[in-house]
Design a protein around this motif. Structure first.
Motif, PDB file in Angstrom:
ATOM      1  N   PRO A 181       7.480   4.281 -13.094  1.00  0.00           N
ATOM      2  CA  PRO A 181       8.642   5.131 -13.324  1.00  0.00           C
ATOM      3  C   PRO A 181       9.163   5.325 -14.841  1.00  0.00           C
ATOM      4  O   PRO A 181       8.892   4.554 -15.572  1.00  0.00           O
ATOM      5  N   GLU A 182       9.702   6.441 -15.069  1.00  0.00           N
ATOM      6  CA  GLU A 182      10.044   7.043 -16.524  1.00  0.00           C
ATOM      7  C   GLU A 182      10.656   5.797 -17.076  1.00  0.00           C
ATOM      8  O   GLU A 182      11.802   5.107 -16.756  1.00  0.00           O
ATOM      9  N   GLY A 183      10.487   5.506 -18.126  1.00  0.00           N
ATOM     10  CA  GLY A 183      11.289   4.585 -19.021  1.00  0.00           C
ATOM     11  C   GLY A 183      10.558   2.895 -18.729  1.00  0.00           C
ATOM     12  O   GLY A 183      11.013   1.903 -19.349  1.00  0.00           O
ATOM     13  N   PHE A 184       9.673   2.768 -17.811  1.00  0.00           N
ATOM     14  CA  PHE A 184       9.350   1.249 -17.384  1.00  0.00           C
ATOM     15  C   PHE A 184       8.205   1.015 -18.369  1.00  0.00           C
ATOM     16  O   PHE A 184       7.292   1.642 -18.544  1.00  0.00           O
ATOM     17  N   SER A 191       0.930  -1.146  -0.086  1.00  0.00           N
ATOM     18  CA  SER A 191      -0.069   0.005  -0.041  1.00  0.00           C
ATOM     19  C   SER A 191       0.541   1.111  -0.136  1.00  0.00           C
ATOM     20  O   SER A 191       1.727   1.247   0.870  1.00  0.00           O
ATOM     21  N   GLY A 192       0.773   2.295  -0.878  1.00  0.00           N
ATOM     22  CA  GLY A 192       1.427   3.115  -0.991  1.00  0.00           C
ATOM     23  C   GLY A 192       2.875   2.913  -1.237  1.00  0.00           C
ATOM     24  O   GLY A 192       2.952   2.107  -2.396  1.00  0.00           O
ATOM     25  N   SER A 193       3.866   3.535  -0.772  1.00  0.00           N
ATOM     26  CA  SER A 193       5.271   2.766  -0.828  1.00  0.00           C
ATOM     27  C   SER A 193       5.673   2.842  -2.226  1.00  0.00           C
ATOM     28  O   SER A 193       6.394   1.933  -2.874  1.00  0.00           O
ATOM     29  N   LEU A 194       5.717   4.154  -2.682  1.00  0.00           N
ATOM     30  CA  LEU A 194       5.948   4.392  -4.315  1.00  0.00           C
ATOM     31  C   LEU A 194       7.300   3.918  -4.599  1.00  0.00           C
ATOM     32  O   LEU A 194       7.711   3.384  -5.718  1.00  0.00           O
ATOM     33  N   HIS A 195       8.350   4.337  -3.828  1.00  0.00           N
ATOM     34  CA  HIS A 195       9.948   3.957  -4.087  1.00  0.00           C
ATOM     35  C   HIS A 195       9.930   2.335  -3.929  1.00  0.00           C
ATOM     36  O   HIS A 195      10.750   2.056  -4.788  1.00  0.00           O
ATOM     37  N   LEU A 196       9.273   1.873  -3.188  1.00  0.00           N
ATOM     38  CA  LEU A 196       9.333   0.339  -3.073  1.00  0.00           C
ATOM     39  C   LEU A 196       8.815  -0.288  -4.169  1.00  0.00           C
ATOM     40  O   LEU A 196       9.467  -1.440  -4.797  1.00  0.00           O
ATOM     41  N   ILE A 197       7.785   0.155  -4.721  1.00  0.00           N
ATOM     42  CA  ILE A 197       7.131  -0.435  -6.122  1.00  0.00           C
ATOM     43  C   ILE A 197       8.137  -0.262  -7.098  1.00  0.00           C
ATOM     44  O   ILE A 197       8.044  -1.061  -8.059  1.00  0.00           O
ATOM     45  N   HIS A 198       8.633   0.949  -7.308  1.00  0.00           N
ATOM     46  CA  HIS A 198       9.765   1.441  -8.232  1.00  0.00           C
ATOM     47  C   HIS A 198      10.710   0.480  -8.227  1.00  0.00           C
ATOM     48  O   HIS A 198      11.457   0.212  -9.268  1.00  0.00           O
TER      49      HIS A 198
END
Length: 192
Positions: free
Chosen positions: A160-163, A125-132
């Motif tokens: 993330p950019e380029g994914f 849940s949330g945790s954008l850096h972890l998802i990236h």
């Protein structure tokens, strides 16, 4: 093998930053006008189908400050306080909220190990850096997106950019507030 499911609130323009009012984002709380009890029931159902929650440091600290002091009279707080939480952080010294385990080593290696263990789903849940960090390694199996009919205009976005990757639609369901549930399987074989 367990599935890792990222459950996120998202705006129509792809913003996932600051859906709740406690978030430190200039437009925080943008999702709240669209939150209805049926969305809460869906979130509770997904929580019941899992036996662990993966969190980054920022989300962990935000959830902890909001839920830890609340008693069992709040079902969401009781669920969060009682759920096994795996916290990925290179800066935390300990994770002493109930049922929390700190992951300080290589998150890809540690989460690969957790995913291989028997059990139910692991939710993020949330945790954008972890998802990236996990997406490029094929460690997110499913995206469960609650898409609100709002354009936030600025903020961090899911991918993330380029994914790039393929997705397979598993479910699409509208809620009475106009929020659309979009569940996708991530086609990890099609990542470029």
């Amino acid at each position: 093998m367990r599935k890792i499911i990222a459950g996120l609130h998202m705006s129509l323009d792809g913003v996932i930053e600051g859906p709740g009012p406690a978030d430190s984002f200039e437009r925080a709380g943008w999702f709240m006008p669209y939150f209805v009890p049926e969305i809460g029931a869906y979130i509770a159902q997904t929580g019941a189908e899992s036996d662990g929650l993966l969190l980054g440091r920022v989300t962990y600290e935000s959830f902890r400050s909001f839920f830890e002091g609340q008693g069992s009279h709040n079902p969401s707080a009781a669920m969060m306080n009682g759920t096994q939480k795996y916290v990925v952080s290179s800066t935390l010294k300990d994770a002493d909220w109930s049922h929390s385990t700190l992951i300080q080593g290589d998150p890809v290696q540690e989460i690969t190990r957790l995913r291989a263990q028997p059990g139910r789903n692991l939710n993020i849940s949330g945790s954008l850096h972890l998802i990236h960090s996990l997406l490029p390694h094929g460690l997110i199996d499913e995206l469960s997106l609650l898409v609100a009919p709002v354009i936030v205009g600025t903020g961090r976005r899911l991918f993330p950019e380029g994914f790039s990757t393929g997705l397979k639609l598993l479910e699409s369901r509208p809620f009475s507030s106009g929020v659309l549930l979009q569940r996708y399987a991530v086609d990890n074989a099609r990542q470029a």
